[in-house]
Design an enzyme around this catalytic site. Structure first.
Site, mmCIF file in Angstrom:
data_model
loop_
_atom_site.group_PDB
_atom_site.id
_atom_site.type_symbol
_atom_site.label_atom_id
_atom_site.label_comp_id
_atom_site.label_asym_id
_atom_site.label_seq_id
_atom_site.Cartn_x
_atom_site.Cartn_y
_atom_site.Cartn_z
ATOM 1 N N PHE A 43 -15.022 25.629 -54.520
ATOM 2 C CA PHE A 43 -15.688 24.328 -54.557
ATOM 3 C C PHE A 43 -15.376 23.610 -55.869
ATOM 4 O O PHE A 43 -16.251 23.013 -56.489
ATOM 5 C CB PHE A 43 -17.201 24.501 -54.385
ATOM 6 C CG PHE A 43 -17.565 25.006 -53.025
ATOM 7 C CD1 PHE A 43 -17.827 24.131 -51.994
ATOM 8 C CD2 PHE A 43 -17.592 26.363 -52.772
ATOM 9 C CE1 PHE A 43 -18.124 24.598 -50.723
ATOM 10 C CE2 PHE A 43 -17.894 26.854 -51.505
ATOM 11 C CZ PHE A 43 -18.160 25.964 -50.481
ATOM 12 N N ALA B 141 -13.641 20.865 -56.667
ATOM 13 C CA ALA B 141 -13.844 19.419 -56.712
ATOM 14 C C ALA B 141 -15.343 19.095 -56.762
ATOM 15 O O ALA B 141 -15.778 18.215 -57.519
ATOM 16 C CB ALA B 141 -13.195 18.746 -55.503
ATOM 17 N N TYR B 142 -16.129 19.799 -55.980
ATOM 18 C CA TYR B 142 -17.580 19.597 -55.956
ATOM 19 C C TYR B 142 -18.186 19.884 -57.327
ATOM 20 O O TYR B 142 -18.918 19.071 -57.888
ATOM 21 C CB TYR B 142 -18.190 20.517 -54.894
ATOM 22 C CG TYR B 142 -19.693 20.492 -54.833
ATOM 23 C CD1 TYR B 142 -20.357 19.500 -54.116
ATOM 24 C CD2 TYR B 142 -20.458 21.462 -55.475
ATOM 25 C CE1 TYR B 142 -21.746 19.475 -54.042
ATOM 26 C CE2 TYR B 142 -21.837 21.441 -55.411
ATOM 27 C CZ TYR B 142 -22.477 20.453 -54.689
ATOM 28 O OH TYR B 142 -23.837 20.429 -54.618
ATOM 29 N N ALA B 143 -17.850 21.044 -57.892
ATOM 30 C CA ALA B 143 -18.407 21.432 -59.194
ATOM 31 C C ALA B 143 -17.957 20.476 -60.297
ATOM 32 O O ALA B 143 -18.749 20.118 -61.177
ATOM 33 C CB ALA B 143 -17.997 22.866 -59.530
ATOM 34 N N LYS C 212 -19.958 17.183 -59.984
ATOM 35 C CA LYS C 212 -21.351 17.358 -60.419
ATOM 36 C C LYS C 212 -21.436 17.467 -61.938
ATOM 37 O O LYS C 212 -22.325 16.896 -62.570
ATOM 38 C CB LYS C 212 -21.972 18.599 -59.766
ATOM 39 C CG LYS C 212 -22.062 18.526 -58.257
ATOM 40 C CD LYS C 212 -22.896 17.360 -57.786
ATOM 41 C CE LYS C 212 -23.056 17.366 -56.279
ATOM 42 N NZ LYS C 212 -23.900 16.277 -55.812
#
Length: 153
Positions: free
Chosen positions: A19, A21-23, A26
């Site tokens: 993850f 890109a997600y991390a 955020k």
């Protein structure tokens, strides 16, 4: 006066295999919020990030469908657990957002606050400690911070 409340999440607090890109997104939102809070420090506008905890979202549903092979063991187990529960997963985050929108939180700014793990209702009693420290923020931990004398100049 005003309040800016960004929904960031625990994705900013640790590495998230599968993850990235997600991390990264955020984490960037948290650092942006910390910077904006400093830029607005002379105004009555506060800027904070909320880590809502795992919620029954479309992303978590996809993780649940991918299973351990596609999402990793830890993420898949968490998704499975959340979708097996009947309780409201958005309630704690909504309560934290209401608190941050209230006048009681007027001195809290530049923080990443967990709806599940942080005792934020007590924070107004510790205004000066919060304001003068890096508590509840992203930071680089150095050897000196941990009492080690070999890693820093």
């Amino acid at each position: 006066a005003g309040r800016i409340i960004n929904i960031s999440g625990g994705g900013a607090t640790k590495a998230r295999p599968f993850f990235s890109a997600y991390a990264t997104a955020k984490t960037a939102l948290v650092r942006f919020s910390e910077t904006l809070a400093l830029e607005l420090s002379q105004s009555a506008i506060t800027v904070n990030c909320v880590a809502p905890g795992p919620m029954k979202t479309a992303l978590l549903k996809q993780i649940n469908q991918l299973g351990p092979q596609g999402a990793g063991e830890e993420e898949a187990e968490l998704a499975k657990k959340i979708f097996s529960q009947n309780e409201d997963s958005i309630g704690p985050a909504a309560e934290l957002c209401l608190f941050l929108a209230s006048n009681e939180s007027r001195a809290i700014t530049g923080k990443l606050i967990s709806a599940l793990w942080d005792n934020y209702l007590k924070w107004p009693e510790h205004e000066s400690e919060l304001r003068s420290s890096d508590l509840y923020s992203l930071r680089r931990v150095t050897g000196h911070d941990r009492g080690l004398n070999w890693g820093d100049k």
